[in-house]
Design an enzyme around this catalytic site. Structure first.
Site, PDB file in Angstrom:
ATOM      1  N   SER A 142       0.816  -1.212   0.000  1.00  0.00           N
ATOM      2  CA  SER A 142       0.000   0.000   0.000  1.00  0.00           C
ATOM      3  C   SER A 142       0.855   1.270   0.000  1.00  0.00           C
ATOM      4  O   SER A 142       1.828   1.390   0.752  1.00  0.00           O
ATOM      5  CB  SER A 142      -0.923   0.010   1.219  1.00  0.00           C
ATOM      6  OG  SER A 142      -1.652   1.220   1.268  1.00  0.00           O
TER       7      SER A 142
ATOM      8  N   SER B  31      -0.738   4.131   0.635  1.00  0.00           N
ATOM      9  CA  SER B  31      -1.571   5.062   1.391  1.00  0.00           C
ATOM     10  C   SER B  31      -0.841   5.731   2.554  1.00  0.00           C
ATOM     11  O   SER B  31      -1.019   6.937   2.772  1.00  0.00           O
ATOM     12  CB  SER B  31      -2.831   4.346   1.891  1.00  0.00           C
ATOM     13  OG  SER B  31      -3.669   4.006   0.812  1.00  0.00           O
TER      14      SER B  31
ATOM     15  N   THR C 218      -9.123  -1.468   2.155  1.00  0.00           N
ATOM     16  CA  THR C 218      -8.939  -1.989   0.812  1.00  0.00           C
ATOM     17  C   THR C 218      -9.427  -3.434   0.791  1.00  0.00           C
ATOM     18  O   THR C 218     -10.006  -3.917   1.771  1.00  0.00           O
ATOM     19  CB  THR C 218      -7.471  -1.836   0.380  1.00  0.00           C
ATOM     20  OG1 THR C 218      -7.334  -2.211  -0.993  1.00  0.00           O
ATOM     21  CG2 THR C 218      -6.538  -2.669   1.240  1.00  0.00           C
TER      22      THR C 218
ATOM     23  N   LYS D 285     -14.129  -4.073   1.975  1.00  0.00           N
ATOM     24  CA  LYS D 285     -15.065  -2.994   1.669  1.00  0.00           C
ATOM     25  C   LYS D 285     -16.516  -3.376   1.971  1.00  0.00           C
ATOM     26  O   LYS D 285     -17.328  -2.513   2.316  1.00  0.00           O
ATOM     27  CB  LYS D 285     -14.906  -2.546   0.213  1.00  0.00           C
ATOM     28  CG  LYS D 285     -13.525  -1.936  -0.049  1.00  0.00           C
ATOM     29  CD  LYS D 285     -13.336  -1.525  -1.493  1.00  0.00           C
ATOM     30  CE  LYS D 285     -11.918  -1.018  -1.725  1.00  0.00           C
ATOM     31  NZ  LYS D 285     -11.684  -0.575  -3.114  1.00  0.00           N
TER      32      LYS D 285
ATOM     33  N   ASN E 264     -14.824   2.253   1.703  1.00  0.00           N
ATOM     34  CA  ASN E 264     -13.360   2.192   1.793  1.00  0.00           C
ATOM     35  C   ASN E 264     -12.803   3.214   2.789  1.00  0.00           C
ATOM     36  O   ASN E 264     -11.596   3.351   2.919  1.00  0.00           O
ATOM     37  CB  ASN E 264     -12.714   2.386   0.419  1.00  0.00           C
ATOM     38  CG  ASN E 264     -12.757   3.820  -0.054  1.00  0.00           C
ATOM     39  OD1 ASN E 264     -13.634   4.598   0.327  1.00  0.00           O
ATOM     40  ND2 ASN E 264     -11.809   4.189  -0.910  1.00  0.00           N
TER      41      ASN E 264
ATOM     42  N   ASP F 194     -13.637   5.713  -3.762  1.00  0.00           N
ATOM     43  CA  ASP F 194     -13.177   5.165  -5.038  1.00  0.00           C
ATOM     44  C   ASP F 194     -13.910   5.810  -6.208  1.00  0.00           C
ATOM     45  O   ASP F 194     -13.320   6.080  -7.262  1.00  0.00           O
ATOM     46  CB  ASP F 194     -13.389   3.650  -5.083  1.00  0.00           C
ATOM     47  CG  ASP F 194     -12.399   2.896  -4.212  1.00  0.00           C
ATOM     48  OD1 ASP F 194     -11.307   3.435  -3.938  1.00  0.00           O
ATOM     49  OD2 ASP F 194     -12.712   1.763  -3.806  1.00  0.00           O
TER      50      ASP F 194
ATOM     51  N   GLY G 261     -14.322  -6.542 -16.355  1.00  0.00           N
ATOM     52  CA  GLY G 261     -14.411  -7.143 -15.029  1.00  0.00           C
ATOM     53  C   GLY G 261     -15.747  -6.805 -14.390  1.00  0.00           C
ATOM     54  O   GLY G 261     -16.326  -5.753 -14.660  1.00  0.00           O
TER      55      GLY G 261
ATOM     56  N   ARG H  85     -16.128 -12.769 -17.612  1.00  0.00           N
ATOM     57  CA  ARG H  85     -15.977 -14.191 -17.952  1.00  0.00           C
ATOM     58  C   ARG H  85     -17.295 -14.936 -17.776  1.00  0.00           C
ATOM     59  O   ARG H  85     -17.566 -15.892 -18.495  1.00  0.00           O
ATOM     60  CB  ARG H  85     -14.893 -14.826 -17.078  1.00  0.00           C
ATOM     61  CG  ARG H  85     -13.550 -14.130 -17.233  1.00  0.00           C
ATOM     62  CD  ARG H  85     -12.439 -14.859 -16.505  1.00  0.00           C
ATOM     63  NE  ARG H  85     -11.239 -14.026 -16.449  1.00  0.00           N
ATOM     64  CZ  ARG H  85     -10.421 -13.804 -17.468  1.00  0.00           C
ATOM     65  NH1 ARG H  85     -10.676 -14.366 -18.634  1.00  0.00           N
ATOM     66  NH2 ARG H  85      -9.361 -13.036 -17.336  1.00  0.00           N
TER      67      ARG H  85
END
Length: 283
Positions: free
Chosen positions: A19, A21, A65, A69, A90, A105, A128, A153
């Protein structure tokens, strides 16, 4: 009101060692003259309730993270609109009336795209269909998008996104990685983990008609998708811009309790945070 002694903050997740952050937040707090500590802790979903229950009034808040969440959403007694729409928190601001949960986010995506001059979009694509895809969809809604293709997928994974899109007035269509051709879009947001397998053929098919790529990955760069965008001669951006701007919104929350309330010395704070991201890392 927060306790006057509430100066401790951390980012929690699993994995967490990579991270950036702590460095981002420390840079902002130095500019703002805040004597706050910000560390990191490896916490998974099973251990979150126990770790969270141990926090005392010296704690101001947490950044969360993956994979926390959803559990942070449950822990929040109050949530902002972006958190309610996405089911993801988050950022937790700790207060006597209960934790306040935020999703920065979404704003991080919107603000990072603005750095590229993108403030409105007609058609977009999300690659995704996991948790981050929901934040991407809400961000695209805020940019005015009305049509989104979601490449996944499993077609059934797109169903929750399509339902959310319906509530927001957005038409969401499922697409396949196996397709050799995709409809042209102005913007693609990739939400896959950095290690997710994507064939060169699938990546090239997406890149040919994908507009600018915002890949939320920043620890695995370049990705298969960003390399394909390069071959197609289209611009690609890593998730560092999203990381930067969502962190700035978190600093606003920890300082004022409001992601929309600008900081004193915000320009200088953002510049200091950008410099952190330009420094080499061994992660």
């Amino acid at each position: 009101m927060l306790s006057p002694h509430a100066t401790r903050l951390e980012v929690w997740g699993d994995p967490i060692a990579h991270s950036r952050s702590p460095q981002l937040h420390a840079a902002a707090y130095a500019v703002l003259g805040l004597d706050w500590s910000y560390g990191l802790r490896r916490v998974d979903e099973a251990s979150f309730p126990g770790e969270f229950a141990e926090l005392d009034d010296s704690w101001r808040g947490l950044s969360l993270t993956m994979p926390l969440k959803s559990v942070a959403f449950t822990a929040a007694a109050h949530r902002d609109r972006r958190a309610e729409l996405t089911g993801a928190v988050n950022t937790l601001l700790l207060a006597p009336t209960g934790p306040y949960g935020f999703n920065t986010d979404v704003g991080g995506i919107v603000r990072s795209l603005a750095d590229d001059g993108i403030t409105d979009v007609e058609r977009a694509r999300i690659v995704g269909a996991g948790a981050t895809a929901t934040s991407a969809l809400v961000a695209l809604c805020e940019l005015g998008v009305r049509e989104i293709d979601v490449v996944a997928r499993r077609p059934e994974a797109v169903t929750p996104l399509a339902e959310l899109g319906g509530r927001l007035g957005i038409e969401v269509t499922a697409a396949s990685f196996a397709a050799s051709h995709h409809s042209a879009v102005d913007l693609t947001i990739a939400t896959l983990p950095g290690e997710a397998p994507v064939t060169d053929a699938a990546a090239d098919a997406l890149a040919r008609s994908g507009g600018l790529l915002l890949d939320v990955v920043y620890g695995h760069w370049p990705t298969v998708l960003s390399a394909a965008w390069g071959r197609a001669g289209n611009p690609a951006r890593s998730g560092l811009g999203m990381l930067l701007h969502q962190a700035l919104l978190q600093v606003r929350i920890f300082r004022h309790g409001d992601p929309d309330a600008p900081l004193a010395n915000e320009v200088e704070s953002l510049q200091a945070m950008r410099r952190v991201l330009e420094e080499p890392t061994t992660a």
